[in-house]
Design a protein around this motif. Structure first.
Motif, PDB file in Angstrom:
ATOM      1  N   ALA A 190       1.506  -8.183   3.991  1.00 52.72           N
ATOM      2  CA  ALA A 190       1.589  -6.726   4.135  1.00 52.72           C
ATOM      3  C   ALA A 190       2.367  -6.097   2.984  1.00 52.72           C
ATOM      4  O   ALA A 190       2.267  -4.894   2.738  1.00 52.72           O
ATOM      5  CB  ALA A 190       2.256  -6.371   5.464  1.00 52.72           C
ATOM      6  N   ASN A 248      -3.220   2.258  -6.377  1.00 55.32           N
ATOM      7  CA  ASN A 248      -2.753   1.719  -5.095  1.00 55.32           C
ATOM      8  C   ASN A 248      -3.043   2.729  -3.983  1.00 55.32           C
ATOM      9  O   ASN A 248      -3.644   3.781  -4.244  1.00 55.32           O
ATOM     10  CB  ASN A 248      -1.250   1.398  -5.160  1.00 55.32           C
ATOM     11  N   THR A 249      -2.581   2.435  -2.784  1.00 51.06           N
ATOM     12  CA  THR A 249      -2.797   3.354  -1.652  1.00 51.06           C
ATOM     13  C   THR A 249      -2.015   4.644  -1.848  1.00 51.06           C
ATOM     14  O   THR A 249      -2.476   5.727  -1.495  1.00 51.06           O
ATOM     15  CB  THR A 249      -2.346   2.694  -0.336  1.00 51.06           C
ATOM     16  N   SER A 250      -0.796   4.517  -2.377  1.00 53.98           N
ATOM     17  CA  SER A 250       0.039   5.714  -2.569  1.00 53.98           C
ATOM     18  C   SER A 250      -0.715   6.732  -3.417  1.00 53.98           C
ATOM     19  O   SER A 250      -0.773   7.919  -3.079  1.00 53.98           O
ATOM     20  CB  SER A 250       1.344   5.354  -3.290  1.00 53.98           C
ATOM     21  N   HIS A 270       2.826   5.968   6.467  1.00 56.73           N
ATOM     22  CA  HIS A 270       3.676   5.552   5.345  1.00 56.73           C
ATOM     23  C   HIS A 270       4.163   6.798   4.591  1.00 56.73           C
ATOM     24  O   HIS A 270       3.482   7.831   4.605  1.00 56.73           O
ATOM     25  CB  HIS A 270       2.823   4.667   4.431  1.00 56.73           C
ATOM     26  N   SER A 293       3.901   7.596   1.620  1.00 53.50           N
ATOM     27  CA  SER A 293       2.897   8.079   0.660  1.00 53.50           C
ATOM     28  C   SER A 293       1.907   9.023   1.335  1.00 53.50           C
ATOM     29  O   SER A 293       1.103   9.673   0.654  1.00 53.50           O
ATOM     30  CB  SER A 293       2.143   6.893   0.043  1.00 53.50           C
ATOM     31  N   THR A 342      -2.894   6.249  10.048  1.00 54.29           N
ATOM     32  CA  THR A 342      -2.866   4.913   9.449  1.00 54.29           C
ATOM     33  C   THR A 342      -3.664   3.967  10.330  1.00 54.29           C
ATOM     34  O   THR A 342      -3.600   4.070  11.557  1.00 54.29           O
ATOM     35  CB  THR A 342      -1.395   4.455   9.353  1.00 54.29           C
ATOM     36  N   VAL A 354      -3.499   0.435  10.389  1.00 54.52           N
ATOM     37  CA  VAL A 354      -2.569  -0.548  10.956  1.00 54.52           C
ATOM     38  C   VAL A 354      -1.181  -0.233  10.399  1.00 54.52           C
ATOM     39  O   VAL A 354      -1.014  -0.080   9.186  1.00 54.52           O
ATOM     40  CB  VAL A 354      -2.973  -1.991  10.581  1.00 54.52           C
ATOM     41  N   SER A 395       2.594  -0.665   9.152  1.00 56.48           N
ATOM     42  CA  SER A 395       3.461  -1.698   8.585  1.00 56.48           C
ATOM     43  C   SER A 395       4.826  -1.687   9.275  1.00 56.48           C
ATOM     44  O   SER A 395       5.638  -2.572   9.056  1.00 56.48           O
ATOM     45  CB  SER A 395       3.639  -1.472   7.082  1.00 56.48           C
ATOM     46  N   ASP A 454      -5.420   5.765   6.274  1.00 58.59           N
ATOM     47  CA  ASP A 454      -4.680   4.900   5.354  1.00 58.59           C
ATOM     48  C   ASP A 454      -5.003   3.452   5.726  1.00 58.59           C
ATOM     49  O   ASP A 454      -4.598   2.980   6.797  1.00 58.59           O
ATOM     50  CB  ASP A 454      -3.181   5.196   5.489  1.00 58.59           C
ATOM     51  N   ALA A 470      -4.113   0.674   3.973  1.00 56.37           N
ATOM     52  CA  ALA A 470      -3.322  -0.299   3.198  1.00 56.37           C
ATOM     53  C   ALA A 470      -3.160  -1.621   3.944  1.00 56.37           C
ATOM     54  O   ALA A 470      -3.097  -2.679   3.321  1.00 56.37           O
ATOM     55  CB  ALA A 470      -1.944   0.285   2.866  1.00 56.37           C
ATOM     56  N   SER A 502      -4.979  -0.624  -0.865  1.00 53.82           N
ATOM     57  CA  SER A 502      -4.382  -1.304  -2.029  1.00 53.82           C
ATOM     58  C   SER A 502      -5.080  -2.633  -2.215  1.00 53.82           C
ATOM     59  O   SER A 502      -5.081  -3.457  -1.295  1.00 53.82           O
ATOM     60  CB  SER A 502      -2.888  -1.565  -1.793  1.00 53.82           C
ATOM     61  N   HIS A 507      -4.059  -4.898  -4.264  1.00 54.98           N
ATOM     62  CA  HIS A 507      -3.070  -5.951  -4.531  1.00 54.98           C
ATOM     63  C   HIS A 507      -2.383  -6.433  -3.251  1.00 54.98           C
ATOM     64  O   HIS A 507      -1.502  -7.277  -3.311  1.00 54.98           O
ATOM     65  CB  HIS A 507      -2.024  -5.481  -5.555  1.00 54.98           C
ATOM     66  N   LYS A 508      -2.766  -5.868  -2.116  1.00 55.64           N
ATOM     67  CA  LYS A 508      -2.255  -6.427  -0.854  1.00 55.64           C
ATOM     68  C   LYS A 508      -3.292  -7.427  -0.334  1.00 55.64           C
ATOM     69  O   LYS A 508      -3.646  -8.362  -1.040  1.00 55.64           O
ATOM     70  CB  LYS A 508      -2.000  -5.297   0.152  1.00 55.64           C
TER      71      LYS A 508
HETATM   72  C1  LIG Z   1       0.332   1.857   5.661  1.00 51.79           C
HETATM   73  C2  LIG Z   1       0.737   1.845   4.211  1.00 51.79           C
HETATM   74  N1  LIG Z   1       0.300   2.820   3.400  1.00 51.79           N
HETATM   75  C3  LIG Z   1       0.602   2.843   2.104  1.00 51.79           C
HETATM   76  C4  LIG Z   1       1.391   1.865   1.536  1.00 51.79           C
HETATM   77  C5  LIG Z   1       1.710   1.936   0.078  1.00 51.79           C
HETATM   78  O1  LIG Z   1       1.065   0.907  -0.606  1.00 51.79           O
HETATM   79  P1  LIG Z   1       1.207   0.831  -2.200  1.00 51.79           P
HETATM   80  O2  LIG Z   1       2.661   0.612  -2.473  1.00 51.79           O
HETATM   81  O3  LIG Z   1       0.353  -0.317  -2.584  1.00 51.79           O
HETATM   82  O4  LIG Z   1       0.741   2.141  -2.722  1.00 51.79           O
HETATM   83  C6  LIG Z   1       1.884   0.834   2.345  1.00 51.79           C
HETATM   84  C7  LIG Z   1       2.751  -0.209   1.763  1.00 51.79           C
HETATM   85  O5  LIG Z   1       3.219  -1.111   2.387  1.00 51.79           O
HETATM   86  C8  LIG Z   1       1.543   0.830   3.711  1.00 51.79           C
HETATM   87  O6  LIG Z   1       1.987  -0.129   4.530  1.00 51.79           O
END
Ligand SMILES: Cc1ncc(COP(=O)(O)O)c(C=O)c1O
Length: 432
Positions: free
Chosen positions: A73, A132-134, A159, A161, A210, A212, A214, A239, A241, A262, A264-265
Motif C-alpha cells: 500500500a 501518481n494518484t496525487s 487521502h 491528495s 476512495t 479502498v 489506506s 481514488d 490508489a 498510482s 508505482h504501488k
Molecule cells: C487512497 C490513496 N490515495 C492517494 C494516495 C497518494 O498516492 P501517491 O503518493 O502515489 O500519489 C495514497 C497513498 O498512499 C492513497 O492511499
C-alpha cells in the motif's frame, strides 16, 4: 531456469533504487547467486496456482529471500523485467540521444496507455498517464470549473491528495465542501449509499470517494456510489490508489467519471507513474492544469498530458509492468492478495489483545490489514519487526486506529505472512 550470474545481478542492483533499500546485512551474509533471482519468463499460470507458482513470481523480484516486504500500500518493488526495461530504455537513449530514439520511447508510452486501458476495460482515449494518484486527483480538483454556486461532496476517509486538495481549492474558487463521515466498523453498502444520497443537494457537482482506504483497509461501494451520482447528475471521482494493480478493477461496470491510481504501488510499475481515467462523457468539462509540449497521442491525453519533457524510459517501462501482471492474470492476482490478507486477519484475530480495524468480510475489505497489537507501541513494534525479523510494514501512531498496517501482494509467500504473525505473537507475549 537460469539464475542471474553474480556479475549480472550486481550490475542490476546498481541500477535499481531497490538497491538503496537493501540492508547491509543482506549484502554481507547472502551469496548473491543464492538469492534465486530468475531471469526467465514466468511459467503459464496454473488453473489453481499453488505456493510453488507464487515462489516463481517471487523469484522475479529483487527482494532478498529473508525480507518479508508486506507493504504494497506504500510503494512496491518493480519486477526484474521492469528493472531490465528501465535499463534498456535508458541505455537506448543515452547511447543514441536522437529524435528517432525519443520517438520510439514515445511509442512505448502509448503502448502503456493501451495496456492501462485494456486492464481497466476502457479506451486509450480516456487515459492520462500521470506521476501518481496525487497528481491525478489534483488534475480533477484543479481542472473542473467550479464556483460559488457549486458544492463538492467528499468522504472523510479520502487521502489528503483528495480531501485537503479540494478544501484548499474551495478557499480559492469559492465552492463548498460537504463531508460524509466514515463509520467504523464498516456499516455496509446500504449505509453509505443512503448517507451520500441524503447529502447530495441541487448544488452538488462532484462526489469524491476512495475505493479502498489506506487508513482502515475498508473497501467502499464505489460502483453503487457512481451509479447514485450519475442518476443525480453529479460527476464522480474514485481514488483507486489502493485498488488498481491488486483488484481486478473494471471501470466499464463501475462507470466513474474519473478514476485515479498510482502505478508505482500495486501494479509494481516504475516510480513516478500513475494514471487518471477520464470518462469520455466529461472530456469537455475538464481544463488542463499544466500546459506545455509533448502531449499524449490520443483522446484526453492530448489535453491533460502536455507536461513537457518526462522520463520517457520509465513511461515506456510501465508497459512491461502491465504485461507482467497481465500475463499472470488480474483476477488471479486479486484472489492471491485477498487470500494472503484473509489468512493474516484470521490468524491475528486469534491473538489475545489484538483489535482488528479492518473487516474480514471480503465485500468490505481487500488486501490491506490494519490492527492494534494490544498495548504494544506500534512504532517500537514496527522497528523491531524490521530490524530483528526482517518484516516490513507501516506503523500508525496517534489516536485514529493506531497499530500496524500490512498489505500483502502477489510477490509475498504464505510463509512470510505466517512469519509476520508468529513474530507479532512473540512480541505480544514478551514485549518489545
Ligand atoms: C487512497 C490513496 N490515495 C492517494 C494516495 C497518494 O498516492 P501517491 O503518493 O502515489 O500519489 C495514497 C497513498 O498512499 C492513497 O492511499
Amino acid at each position: 531456469m537460469p539464475a542471474l550470474s553474480r556479475r549480472d545481478f550486481a550490475r542490476l542492483l546498481t541500477l535499481t533504487t531497490s538497491a538503496a533499500l537493501l540492508p547491509k546485512r543482506a549484502f554481507a551474509e547472502l551469496p548473491l547467486d543464492d538469492w534465486g533471482l530468475v531471469d526467465a519468463p514466468l511459467p503459464p499460470t496454473p488453473l489453481e496456482p499453488d505456493e510453488k507458482f507464487w515462489q516463481e513470481v517471487r523469484s522475479r523480484f529483487l527482494l532478498p529471500p529473508d525480507l518479508g516486504f508486506i507493504n504494497a500500500a506504500n510503494l512496491c518493488p518493480t519486477s526484474l523485467p521492469v528493472v531490465e526495461a528501465l535499463e534498456r530504455n535508458t541505455r537506448q537513449y543515452d547511447a543514441n540521444p536522437s529524435n528517432a530514439v525519443r520517438a520510439q520511447l514515445t511509442q512505448g508510452r502509448e503502448e502503456a496507455r493501451r495496456l492501462l486501458a485494456a486492464a481497466l476495460r476502457v479506451t486509450p482515449e480516456e487515459i492520462v498517464i500521470t506521476r501518481n494518484t496525487s497528481e491525478a486527483n489534483n488534475l480533477v480538483s484543479s481542472g473542473l470549473q467550479l464556483g460559488h454556486d457549486d458544492d463538492v461532496l467528499l468522504f472523510s476517509d479520502n487521502h489528503p491528495s483528495n480531501l485537503n486538495a479540494w478544501r484548499e481549492k474551495a478557499k480559492r474558487f469559492g465552492f463548498g465542501v460537504t463531508v460524509v463521515l466514515q463509520v467504523s466498523p464498516h456499516p455496509g453498502t446500504d449505509y453509505y449509499v443512503d448517507a451520500f444520497s441524503k447529502a447530495i443537494t441541487p448544488r452538488t457537482r462532484v462526489l469524491g470517494v476512495t475505493h479502498v482506504s489506506s487508513n482502515s483497509g475498508d473497501m467502499f461501494p464505489v460502483a453503487e456510489l457512481c451509479r447514485l451520482a450519475h442518476e443525480r447528475g453529479v460527476m464522480s471521482l474514485v481514488d483507486g490508489a489502493q485498488s488498481f494493480g491488486v483488484l481486478d478493477v473494471d471501470l466499464s461496470t463501475m462507470r466513474p467519471d474519473f478514476y485515479s491510481g498510482s502505478a508505482h504501488k500495486w501494479p509494481c510499475g516504475p516510480k513516478e507513474t500513475g494514471l487518471l481515467y477520464v470518462n469520455r462523457e466529461v472530456h469537455d468539462r475538464i481544463w488542463p492544469s499544466v500546459i506545455s509540449l509533448y502531449a499524449g497521442a490520443v483522446g484526453i491525453s492530448q489535453k491533460l498530458e502536455a507536461n513537457g519533457q518526462r522520463d520517457d524510459a520509465a513511461l515506456a517501462a510501465l508497459a512491461e509492468a502491465l504485461k507482467f501482471q497481465g500475463a499472470i492474470g488480474r483476477a488471479v492476482i486479486e484472489r492471491r492478495a485477498r487470500q494472503l490478507a484473509q489468512h493474516m486477519i484470521e490468524r491475528l484475530k486469534q491473538l489475545d489483545g489484538v483489535t482488528m480495524w479492518t473487516p474480514s468480510d471480503p465485500t468490505r475489505s481487500a488486501a490491506i490489514v490494519i490492527f492494534r497489537p494490544g498495548a504494544l507501541d506500534p512504532r517500537r513494534l514496527g522497528a523491531a519487526l524490521l530490524e530483528k525479523d526482517r518484516i516490513v510494514c507501516t506503523t500508525r501512531a496517534g489516536a485514529d486506529r493506531p497499530g500496524l498496517r500490512f498489505s500483502p501482494h502477489f510477490y509475498n509467500t504464505m510463509d512470510e505472512v505466517d512469519r509476520a504473525v508468529d513474530s507479532i505473537r512473540r512480541y505480544m507475549a514478551t514485549g518489545v
